[in-house]
Design a protein around this motif. Structure first.
Motif, short mmCIF file in Angstrom:
data_model
loop_
_atom_site.label_atom_id
_atom_site.label_comp_id
_atom_site.label_asym_id
_atom_site.label_seq_id
_atom_site.Cartn_x
_atom_site.Cartn_y
_atom_site.Cartn_z
N THR A 195 -56.58 5.78 104.83
CA THR A 195 -55.92 6.02 106.12
C THR A 195 -54.41 6.01 105.96
OG1 THR A 195 -57.77 4.99 107.30
CG2 THR A 195 -55.70 5.21 108.50
N ALA A 196 -53.90 5.05 105.19
CA ALA A 196 -52.46 4.97 104.96
C ALA A 196 -51.94 6.23 104.29
CB ALA A 196 -52.13 3.73 104.12
N ALA A 197 -52.71 6.75 103.33
CA ALA A 197 -52.30 7.98 102.63
C ALA A 197 -52.26 9.16 103.61
CB ALA A 197 -53.26 8.27 101.48
N LYS A 198 -53.22 9.23 104.52
CA LYS A 198 -53.23 10.31 105.51
C LYS A 198 -52.01 10.21 106.43
CE LYS A 198 -56.95 11.21 107.77
NZ LYS A 198 -58.20 11.01 108.55
N GLU A 199 -51.64 8.98 106.79
CA GLU A 199 -50.49 8.80 107.67
C GLU A 199 -49.19 9.16 106.95
OE1 GLU A 199 -51.03 8.71 110.58
OE2 GLU A 199 -52.92 7.70 110.93
N ARG A 200 -49.11 8.89 105.66
CA ARG A 200 -47.93 9.29 104.89
C ARG A 200 -47.82 10.82 104.84
NH1 ARG A 200 -45.07 5.46 102.87
NH2 ARG A 200 -45.98 3.46 102.25
N ALA A 201 -48.95 11.48 104.72
CA ALA A 201 -48.95 12.94 104.73
C ALA A 201 -48.47 13.47 106.09
CB ALA A 201 -50.35 13.47 104.41
N GLU A 202 -48.85 12.78 107.16
CA GLU A 202 -48.41 13.19 108.49
C GLU A 202 -46.90 13.00 108.64
OE1 GLU A 202 -48.34 14.38 112.54
OE2 GLU A 202 -49.59 14.85 110.81
N ILE A 203 -46.35 11.96 108.02
CA ILE A 203 -44.90 11.78 108.05
C ILE A 203 -44.20 12.95 107.37
CG2 ILE A 203 -43.01 10.41 107.06
CD1 ILE A 203 -44.69 7.91 107.68
N LEU A 204 -44.72 13.38 106.23
CA LEU A 204 -44.13 14.52 105.54
C LEU A 204 -44.23 15.78 106.39
CD1 LEU A 204 -45.44 13.93 101.90
CD2 LEU A 204 -43.14 13.48 102.80
N ARG A 205 -45.35 15.95 107.09
CA ARG A 205 -45.49 17.10 107.97
C ARG A 205 -44.44 17.07 109.08
NH1 ARG A 205 -46.95 18.94 112.65
NH2 ARG A 205 -47.28 16.86 113.51
N ARG A 206 -44.20 15.89 109.62
CA ARG A 206 -43.25 15.77 110.72
C ARG A 206 -41.80 15.94 110.25
NH1 ARG A 206 -45.55 11.39 115.15
NH2 ARG A 206 -47.52 12.48 115.48
N VAL A 207 -41.52 15.59 109.01
CA VAL A 207 -40.19 15.88 108.47
C VAL A 207 -39.93 17.38 108.57
CG1 VAL A 207 -38.80 15.97 106.37
CG2 VAL A 207 -40.04 13.87 106.95
N GLY A 218 -37.13 20.15 110.47
CA GLY A 218 -36.97 21.37 109.70
C GLY A 218 -36.77 21.10 108.22
N GLY A 219 -37.30 19.97 107.76
CA GLY A 219 -37.17 19.61 106.35
C GLY A 219 -35.81 19.04 106.00
N GLY A 220 -34.94 18.87 107.00
CA GLY A 220 -33.60 18.36 106.75
C GLY A 220 -33.58 16.87 106.52
N PRO A 221 -32.41 16.34 106.14
CA PRO A 221 -32.28 14.91 105.85
C PRO A 221 -32.26 14.08 107.13
CG PRO A 221 -30.15 15.95 105.72
CD PRO A 221 -31.14 17.05 105.94
N PRO A 222 -32.56 12.79 107.03
CA PRO A 222 -32.43 11.91 108.19
C PRO A 222 -30.95 11.74 108.55
CG PRO A 222 -32.88 10.64 106.22
CD PRO A 222 -33.00 12.08 105.83
N PRO A 223 -30.66 11.22 109.73
CA PRO A 223 -29.26 11.02 110.12
C PRO A 223 -28.58 9.96 109.27
CG PRO A 223 -30.74 10.00 111.71
CD PRO A 223 -31.60 10.79 110.78
N ASP A 224 -27.27 10.04 109.18
CA ASP A 224 -26.48 9.05 108.46
C ASP A 224 -26.33 7.80 109.33
OD1 ASP A 224 -24.71 7.57 106.99
OD2 ASP A 224 -23.07 9.02 107.06
N LEU A 225 -26.89 6.69 108.88
CA LEU A 225 -26.88 5.45 109.67
C LEU A 225 -25.95 4.38 109.11
CD1 LEU A 225 -30.72 5.03 110.32
CD2 LEU A 225 -29.05 6.34 111.65
#
Length: 208
Positions: free
Chosen positions: A96-108, A113-120
């Motif tokens: 299940t954890a692996a599937k959720e990691r894949a969903e995170i990649l899909r949402r990136v 749009g595949g871009g980087p996260p904001p500068d924090l």
């Protein structure tokens, strides 16, 4: 007290966060339900809004019950108490954890749009969700933004159990939660309209 929808919840929540406006915070919503709430907070504070990508890891047969969470940057949170109560180990939910990691990649791809996260780095970050049940995903989100260099971290949600709020206060600089009912039930119980938020709505909010 119940909220009409996420927009109303966001406006109520924003009223408790105005003291942060001078810090020029960035408001990060937890997709997808936290993003409409975050948008209202950001509008009130005149702040930038973006997303932090985390996913709950649900229990076998009970996907709404979090036994942990995963986040971008290979963050993993395990809810050891819940695992013990269910007589589970992390190996039991590894698939299940692996599937959720894949969903995170899909949402990136879908949401950024595949871009980087904001500068924090060094910034005040307000993490917003539409409500908190176990707190696992927010704990993961806190770890994600800490790793990204956030200076001050504030967790904000319209509704959460009081004991979870107390636990969150141990790991962040501030927790803002207007509603902490003694009998929590579920996040959706506290909304008249709790319809699902889709990727298109999140992209529209981020593109405003």
């Amino acid at each position: 007290m119940r909220f009409a929808d996420r927009v109303e919840a966001g406006r109520v929540l924003a009223g408790s966060l105005t003291h942060l406006s001078e810090e020029k915070p960035i408001v990060l919503g937890l997709p997808r339900g936290g993003v409409p709430v975050a948008a209202e907070v950001a509008a009130r504070l005149g702040a930038e809004v973006d997303v932090v990508l985390v996913r709950k890891v649900g229990a076998p047969g009970h996907p709404e019950l979090a036994v942990g969470a995963v986040g971008e940057g290979d963050v993993t949170i395990r809810s050891e108490r819940v695992l013990r109560e269910l007589d589970l180990t992390w190996a039991d939910v590894a698939h299940t954890a692996a599937k959720e990691r894949a969903e995170i990649l899909r949402r990136v791809e879908s949401l950024r749009g595949g871009g980087p996260p904001p500068d924090l780095i060094g910034r005040t970050v307000i993490l917003v969700d539409d409500g908190v049940a176990t707190g696992a995903t927010l704990v993961a989100a806190v770890r994600v933004v800490r790793r990204m260099g956030a200076g001050r971290v504030v967790v904000a949600a319209p509704v959460a159990p009081a004991d979870v709020v107390a636990d969150l206060r141990l790991i962040v600089d501030e927790v803002v939660c207007p509603l902490t009912p003694r009998r929590f039930y579920a996040v959706g119980y506290w909304y008249e309209n709790f319809t699902q938020v889709d990727d298109a709505e999140v992209r529209a909010i981020l593109g405003r």
